[in-house]
Write an enzyme that holds these catalytic residues in place. Structure first.
Site, PDB file in Angstrom:
ATOM      1  CB  SER A   7       9.013  19.238  28.405  1.00 33.86           C
ATOM      2  OG  SER A   7       8.427  18.046  27.943  1.00 33.86           O
ATOM      3  CG  HIS A  32       7.231  21.542  24.792  1.00 32.31           C
ATOM      4  ND1 HIS A  32       7.226  22.133  23.542  1.00 32.31           N
ATOM      5  CD2 HIS A  32       7.686  20.277  24.610  1.00 32.31           C
ATOM      6  CE1 HIS A  32       7.664  21.264  22.646  1.00 32.31           C
ATOM      7  NE2 HIS A  32       7.947  20.129  23.262  1.00 32.31           N
ATOM      8  CG  MET A  36       6.031  11.176  22.294  1.00 31.67           C
ATOM      9  SD  MET A  36       7.387  10.519  23.281  1.00 31.67           S
ATOM     10  CE  MET A  36       8.210  12.051  23.724  1.00 31.67           C
ATOM     11  CG  HIS A  65       6.902  18.401  19.861  1.00 31.22           C
ATOM     12  ND1 HIS A  65       8.113  18.096  20.450  1.00 31.22           N
ATOM     13  CD2 HIS A  65       7.024  18.026  18.559  1.00 31.22           C
ATOM     14  CE1 HIS A  65       8.923  17.561  19.561  1.00 31.22           C
ATOM     15  NE2 HIS A  65       8.289  17.492  18.403  1.00 31.22           N
ATOM     16  CG  MET A  67       7.449  14.019  18.620  1.00 26.62           C
ATOM     17  SD  MET A  67       8.359  13.934  20.160  1.00 26.62           S
ATOM     18  CE  MET A  67       7.208  14.842  21.200  1.00 26.62           C
ATOM     19  CG  MET A 136      13.092  17.566  17.095  1.00 24.72           C
ATOM     20  SD  MET A 136      12.168  17.974  18.599  1.00 24.72           S
ATOM     21  CE  MET A 136      12.866  16.833  19.796  1.00 24.72           C
ATOM     22  CG  ASP A 174      11.633  19.738  22.292  1.00 24.83           C
ATOM     23  OD1 ASP A 174      11.974  19.502  23.469  1.00 24.83           O
ATOM     24  OD2 ASP A 174      10.620  19.242  21.755  1.00 24.83           O
TER      25      ASP A 174
HETATM   26  C1  DX5 Z   1      11.618  14.825  23.258  1.00 18.85           C
HETATM   27  C2  DX5 Z   1      10.585  15.866  23.576  1.00 18.85           C
HETATM   28  C3  DX5 Z   1      11.090  16.940  24.471  1.00 18.85           C
HETATM   29  C4  DX5 Z   1      11.513  16.476  25.830  1.00 18.85           C
HETATM   30  C5  DX5 Z   1      12.579  17.404  26.303  1.00 18.85           C
HETATM   31  O1  DX5 Z   1      11.136  13.987  22.287  1.00 18.85           O
HETATM   32  O2  DX5 Z   1      10.138  16.498  22.385  1.00 18.85           O
HETATM   33  O3  DX5 Z   1      10.156  18.002  24.571  1.00 18.85           O
HETATM   34  O4  DX5 Z   1      10.464  16.435  26.767  1.00 18.85           O
HETATM   35  O5  DX5 Z   1      13.076  16.918  27.503  1.00 18.85           O
HETATM   36  P1  DX5 Z   1      14.500  17.338  28.044  1.00 18.85           P
HETATM   37  O6  DX5 Z   1      14.489  18.803  28.285  1.00 18.85           O
HETATM   38  O7  DX5 Z   1      14.614  16.527  29.314  1.00 18.85           O
HETATM   39  O8  DX5 Z   1      15.542  16.925  27.018  1.00 18.85           O
HETATM   40 ZN    ZN Z   2       8.908  18.372  22.539  1.00 12.19          ZN
END
Ligand code: DX5
Ligand code: ZN
Length: 216
Positions: A7, A32, A36, A65, A67, A136, A174
């Site tokens: 990520s 990834h 947001m 992804h 959000m 999630m 994720d």
């Molecule tokens: C959270 C994101 C994830 C995040 C995961 O909202 O969608 O992709 O970056 O990070 P880790 O692996 O540190 O939990």
């Molecule tokens: Zn994510």
């Protein structure tokens, strides 16, 4: 063989090029990319300028992804900056079936993410249309959070649904994926592991990625 998608949210933005090249040269499968909007989730990450840099430098598929609320507004724009897989949140789409079609009509793969509180059953009537379900395993918004244990149960339920409909949907996990839980996640049926903190807080991120690729 499962896929690993580091990520970018946890990368060093002062040195983004170096981190992108590290992923290019590692055994990672995808990038990834967490977008947001500060409305759907209580955090703002990055948008098109960073996407353009990724598009220019990344040599592996961009797994984006979203959000964000009302993601339909930006489907074509993400296609234009190189997204190969575009994932929207079930909770952000009033007309999920239409959103999935919109994504697929551009030639991208369509993903649907569901929050920890959302049951698998809401995907019963769309699963055959979905290329990837992003489960999630933390509440979205931040990297480095603690893994929610109920996710194992949800992977098994989702796997059953996919099999019962003869679908080809990939299961992506994720949030909070680490070297202690990744083997169990794969055994339960995960196909894609996202990892932010586990990769970027490691003293050697590339080795952390290789470790997540190992089957035990
Ligand atoms: C959270 C994101 C994830 C995040 C995961 O909202 O969608 O992709 O970056 O990070 P880790 O692996 O540190 O939990
Ligand atoms: Zn994510």
């Amino acid at each position: 063989m499962h896929l690993v998608a580091p990520s970018v949210l946890s990368a060093d933005f002062g040195n983004l090029k170096a981190d992108i090249e590290m992923i290019n040269n590692s055994s990672a499968d995808w990038f990834h990319v967490d977008v947001m909007d500060g409305v759907f989730v209580p955090n703002i990450s990055f948008g098109f300028p960073v996407m353009k840099t990724l598009h220019k430098l990344a040599k592996k598929p961009l797994d984006v992804h979203l959000m964000i609320v009302d993601p339909d507004r930006y489907v074509q724009a993400f296609k234009d900056v190189g997204a190969e897989i575009l994932t929207v949140h079930y909770e952000a789409c009033t007309h999920l079936h239409r959103s999935i079609q919109n994504i697929k009509n551009t030639g991208m793969k369509a993903g649907v993410a569901i929050n920890p509180h959302t049951p698998i059953s809401v995907l019963e009537d769309t699963i055959s249309e979905i290329d990837l379900v992003c489960l999630m395993s933390v509440n979205p918004g931040f990297g480095g959070q603690k893994f929610i244990e109920n996710t194992y149960f949800k992977i098994e339920k989702l796997k059953q649904l996919i099999t019962s409909k003869n679908a080809k949907t990939l299961i992506e996990i994720d949030g909070g994926v680490d070297l202690n839980n990744y083997t169990k996640l794969i055994k339960c049926g995960a196909d894609v592991l996202v990892a932010g903190n586990t990769v970027f807080s490691a003293s050697d991120p590339s080795t952390a990625i290789s470790s997540l690729k190992k089957i035990q």
